[in-house]
Write an enzyme that holds these catalytic residues in place. Structure first.
Site, short mmCIF file in Angstrom:
data_model
loop_
_atom_site.label_atom_id
_atom_site.label_comp_id
_atom_site.label_asym_id
_atom_site.label_seq_id
_atom_site.Cartn_x
_atom_site.Cartn_y
_atom_site.Cartn_z
N PRO A 15 39.67 -39.41 44.10
CA PRO A 15 38.27 -39.82 44.03
C PRO A 15 37.32 -38.63 43.98
O PRO A 15 36.33 -38.65 43.24
CB PRO A 15 38.07 -40.63 45.32
CG PRO A 15 39.44 -41.13 45.66
CD PRO A 15 40.36 -40.01 45.27
N TYR A 16 37.62 -37.59 44.75
CA TYR A 16 36.77 -36.40 44.74
C TYR A 16 36.81 -35.71 43.39
O TYR A 16 35.76 -35.38 42.81
CB TYR A 16 37.23 -35.44 45.84
CG TYR A 16 36.49 -34.11 45.84
CD1 TYR A 16 35.17 -34.04 46.30
CD2 TYR A 16 37.10 -32.95 45.39
CE1 TYR A 16 34.48 -32.84 46.30
CE2 TYR A 16 36.41 -31.73 45.38
CZ TYR A 16 35.11 -31.69 45.84
OH TYR A 16 34.42 -30.49 45.83
#
Length: 238
Positions: free
Chosen positions: A155-156
């Site tokens: 996600p990052y």
């Protein structure tokens, strides 16, 4: 006299380590500052009392994931200073987690909102004011992880990759409007939080917030006029 005298710079994430370093550099260059963060209390702790426009600093609390809050932030800035010449999208964050197939949707949404949605909403709100005044500069913070992905960071990495893509899209949209749009890709930033998280690391190899701030100020300057749509690595020796 600095070229930033009389210019207005809006900095999101201004109460953080990097945001404060960027604000200090622009303030030293004579710019008026709109300092934005989620917490009014935290802004006050970092910057103390301000009396805009006399001391050229306006503190604004805003939820940068909220369209309404970002619109209100922009209105406050324009009401006080009349214009916004530079947008520094510093707000963002980092989390690690499990493999993608085990990642809760809430974790995905959190990173995408914090790193990509904030840039989208702030840029969308402020660009019309730049267009009305003949141009401007937008500098955002992506990450090395957007280019060199790591396990447990999907996600990052995806959210910071979105910052690069948005940068390129905005640069293409405004290449004839005198609006330069670029982003920086930091390596590990030398902050107290990162030192606490990685006590055995060699801190001397990390990028200092002040070094990253220097690159951001350059990208907001006249010297960077020929640079737009770029993703600038700022890795230090990390």
């Amino acid at each position: 006299m600095s070229e930033f005298s009389g210019k207005i710079v809006l900095i999101t994430g201004a109460a953080g380590n990097l945001g404060k370093a960027v604000a200090d550099r622009f303030h030293a260059e004579g710019a008026g500052l709109v300092l934005v963060d989620l917490s009014t209390e935290r802004l006050g702790q970092v910057y103390g009392k301000t009396e805009p426009p006399q001391d050229r600093r306006l503190l604004v609390s805003a939820d940068l994931t909220s369209e309404e809050s970002v619109s209100d932030m922009t209105r406050q800035a324009v009401d006080v200073f009349g214009r916004i010449d530079v947008l520094a999208n510093i707000a963002g964050g980092f989390t690690m987690g499990p493999p993608l197939h085990e990642t809760p949707i809430v974790d995905w949404d959190f990173m995408m909102n914090l790193n990509a949605r904030t840039m989208f909403l702030a840029s969308r709100a402020i660009i019309p004011h730049m267009l009305a005044h003949g141009g401007g500069k937008i500098v955002s913070v992506s990450a090395r992880a957007a280019r060199v992905a790591k396990s447990g960071m999907a996600p990052y990495c995806a959210s910071k990759g979105s910052v690069i893509t948005l940068t390129e899209c905005l640069a293409a949209e405004h290449k004839h409007n005198n609006i330069n749009v670029n982003c920086v890709l930091p390596g590990t930033i030398d902050t107290p939080q990162n030192r606490d998280a990685m006590p055995d690391a060699d801190f001397t190899r990390w990028v200092k917030p002040e070094e990253l701030a220097s690159v951001i100020v350059f990208l907001a300057s006249k010297e960077s006029h020929a640079v737009s749509g770029a993703s600038i690595p700022v890795y230090g020796e990390s």
